[in-house]
Each structure stands twice: as structure tokens, then as C-alpha cells.
Design a protein around this motif. Sequence first.
Motif, PDB file in Angstrom:
ATOM      1  N   LEU A 193       8.435   6.220   5.243  1.00 44.68           N
ATOM      2  CA  LEU A 193       9.322   5.637   4.716  1.00 44.68           C
ATOM      3  C   LEU A 193      10.904   5.578   4.990  1.00 44.68           C
ATOM      4  CD1 LEU A 193       7.704   5.901   1.016  1.00 44.68           C
ATOM      5  CD2 LEU A 193       8.013   3.807   2.390  1.00 44.68           C
ATOM      6  N   TRP A 205      13.119   0.191   3.346  1.00 41.98           N
ATOM      7  CA  TRP A 205      13.080   1.082   2.013  1.00 41.98           C
ATOM      8  C   TRP A 205      14.300   0.928   0.698  1.00 41.98           C
ATOM      9  CZ3 TRP A 205      12.462   6.738   0.894  1.00 41.98           C
ATOM     10  CH2 TRP A 205      11.584   6.940  -0.220  1.00 41.98           C
ATOM     11  N   LYS A 223       0.930  -1.295  -0.058  1.00 45.14           N
ATOM     12  CA  LYS A 223      -0.041  -0.021  -0.059  1.00 45.14           C
ATOM     13  C   LYS A 223       0.944   1.227  -0.031  1.00 45.14           C
ATOM     14  CE  LYS A 223      -0.430   0.742   4.899  1.00 45.14           C
ATOM     15  NZ  LYS A 223      -1.425   1.169   5.973  1.00 45.14           N
ATOM     16  N   GLU A 224       0.331   2.557  -0.268  1.00 53.06           N
ATOM     17  CA  GLU A 224       0.948   3.731  -0.310  1.00 53.06           C
ATOM     18  C   GLU A 224       1.481   4.055   1.194  1.00 53.06           C
ATOM     19  OE1 GLU A 224       2.022   5.930  -2.470  1.00 53.06           O
ATOM     20  OE2 GLU A 224       1.142   4.652  -4.172  1.00 53.06           O
ATOM     21  N   HIS A 225       2.487   4.532   1.314  1.00 50.79           N
ATOM     22  CA  HIS A 225       3.162   4.965   2.604  1.00 50.79           C
ATOM     23  C   HIS A 225       3.608   6.443   2.602  1.00 50.79           C
ATOM     24  CE1 HIS A 225       3.136   1.107   4.718  1.00 50.79           C
ATOM     25  NE2 HIS A 225       3.523   0.468   3.610  1.00 50.79           N
ATOM     26  N   GLY A 226       3.516   7.183   3.437  1.00 49.71           N
ATOM     27  CA  GLY A 226       3.995   8.793   3.640  1.00 49.71           C
ATOM     28  C   GLY A 226       5.596   8.650   3.566  1.00 49.71           C
TER      29      GLY A 226
END
Length: 430
Positions: A114, A121, A107-110
Motif C-alpha cells: 500500500l 491508496w 482484497k487485503e494488501h500488506g
Amino acid sequence: MDRIDLATIGDYVGQTVTFGGWLTRKRSSGKIQFLQIRDGMGYIQGVLVKAEVEESVWERAGQLTQESSFYVTGIVREEPRSSSGFELSVTGIKIIQIAKDYPITPKEHGVDFLMDHRHLWLRAPRQRAILRIRAVIISAIQSFFDERGFTLVDPPVLTPSSCEGTTNLFHTKYFEEDAYLTQSGQLYMEAAAMALGKVYSFGPTFRAEKSKTRRHLIEFWMIEPEMAFVDHEQNLIVQEQFIAHIVGQVLSQCRAELAVLERDVTALERVLPPFPRITYDEALELLKEIGMELPWGEDFGAPHETAIAEKFDRPVFITHYPASFKAFYMKPDPNRPEVVLCADMIAPEGYGEIIGGSQRIDDPELLASRFEEHELSEEAYGWYMDLRRYGSVPHSGFGLGLERAVAWICGLDHVRETIAFPRTLYRLYP
């Protein structure tokens, strides 16, 4: 059986191989499992057909979670639809560790999340591609200078004074004396050039500027060549050859990584010398024409550099800046002493200055007057003056900020992704 790595997987088509890797993701259709595997050197899809493998192998594949580590055995097949060109028909799995609750999910992470997990990462395909390109850029830098007779010289990281007379320095104590983390090795490179002719340094530098822009890091790497018997014009030629060499090596060796980054390579393919050159005065006129007028004697900011760069399809030199806001060591133009024999190389696509260089002052009397103007003490800089007292010669040099160059070549929005563990204004972890 010897273990191989995915960098050489194409040498083993039709053969059974074993290698260690991590699971990036998997999917199953019930009777077939598809494992996306990386080993740090590359990626491959592993395919298990339930009817063709032992039950224990099928079950072990089912246990694998994101970033679980394991040894995998299988037969290498050509697969033109794969990004790697190959696929692995899995026949065996030996689990090393099952990873539980890996924090960076698909999913998207800020950005803050990260960066807090930067140590993990780095495993992402995009981050791996950037670091691979960075490594090729470093190799290209070294080969350019080594093949042209330059000698690598390492300047000190702890210094008693500032290269450019600024106050944006990290202060520390050197036993009973004040010391600073270096912001440039240039002055030391000038000394080395008087001994070795052509030299370059390659090391970390530090600037305690409280800047939060996408172009700034607190700790960054600088490449600083210095050349005896080289004037301003010859210096520019070396710089454009240097940048063209770096970009050419990336295009030659990193097509797959550039594709991961979705980089427009046509912009890089235009980076061929000669680069256009305009003077500071001409740059002011250009800005005036587009409604960004500046008074003479004022330096350009990021918006001005971007506007200038948009007029060209490759890096552009801006030369002959006013002496009033440039470093004390830059040589004045003999025909117009209020400007100096210097140049900033501005990268296209809004990436700003990537190189700053100049011919250095070689006249001891003029340098002494600069010391006085900039309130630089003879005690701190006496050794630098000695370079003019004993066999002074015309000499020039420049500095390339590695992270800015990586950001431009990779097409990144922010320099924080250009180095494994960036140090920014508010980030010292991890």
C-alpha cells in the motif's frame, strides 16, 4: 447543464444533475446496476434500471471498472439508508477513461504494498477521511492563532546550526558553507516575538533520527508559537485552550470522517480544559507505584508516557523536568534550579507527547553559561544571544507536531497515514 459536486448534492433533490467521478465498485442483479461513485468531495450510489435507461447507457455502465473515470447524469433522490443520505437515479454516462487492472483491489494488501502505491491508496475512503481531518486541524490551528492576534512568520528551512544542539541533522552544502535542514524554527520565532509580540510558524521540519517507531517521521510539520511577556503558567493555559479548540473543530466538522475511521468520539469529547498537571517528580512516583521505577534524572520513554496517560481521561501536562536532559534555552525554576520551567503534553490512549514547551532563558549571563555547557559557539549563536542583550523580556513558547496530533485525533496506529506522502526511515518513494 452546470456540473455540480457531491459536497452539495443535498441541494438538488428531485433535480437532474451531472458531475464527474470515479467508480469505486459496482454490483448487478441482472436488471439493475448499482454504481458506487466518488468525486473527491463525497460518495453516492448510482442506480440504473435496465428498463428505464437507453441501451447505450446500460452498456457503458457495464464497461466501467474500478477507478474508471466518467461523467454521470441522473436525478437526485433522498435515501435515508445511504451514508450520504442520497442516491442517484442514473440517466446518462459519458466515459472519460476505462481503468485497466487497478492494483489496489478490495482484497487485503500488506502495508509495504500500500505504501508503494501510496499515490493510489490516497483514494481509499479511510485515507481520504484522514486527510480531510488533517486539513480541518490545520484550519483550526490557523484560526486559533489568527483570532488571538498572533502573526504567522516563516523561519528558514536551511539553517547554519541546530536549534537543540543535536547531531541528528540532514547536512547539505550552502555554496561553500555547511548548512542543515531545519529541525525547529523556534529560535527564529523568539526573534520574531521580540518584534511582533505573539507569533507562530507552521512548516516542515526534518530529523535524521534512525527511528522506526509508530510515532516518528523523518519529515514532519511543526507549529511553533512564541509569546513575549508570557510566563510558564500562562504558556500552559494557551496550550490547553489550543488543543481543546482543535479537537472541538474536528468534532464539529468531521463527524462523517470520524465515523469512517470508527473513532470513539467520546474520548475526544472529554478534551476540555483545564488539563491535569503533574510534575516530573510526581510522574516518577506514579510509575514507581505501578512497577515502572526510574531513577531521578532519566527521561521517559514511550511505555512510561503511555502508563502515565492511562491515569487520566484527557491530555496531561508533565512539568518541571530535570535541566540535565532538556534543551539549553529552557529557563530554570528560580526556586529549584535543577529543574526547568517546561512541560510536555501527553495525549491519552497511548499517543505520547504531542506538545513540548517552556519558558525561555531571558538572562544573557545564564544563556552564555548554557552555551559553554552545551559547547555552542558564539559564532553560530551570536544572533540568538543578541535577543538577550537588547531588550530581553520573559517569553515562552511551545511546539506541536502536526502528524502526532492527527494520529491521536484520528485514532491511528501509525503516523505514516497522517500525511499524504510520508518520509520514514526506509521510504522516500513515491
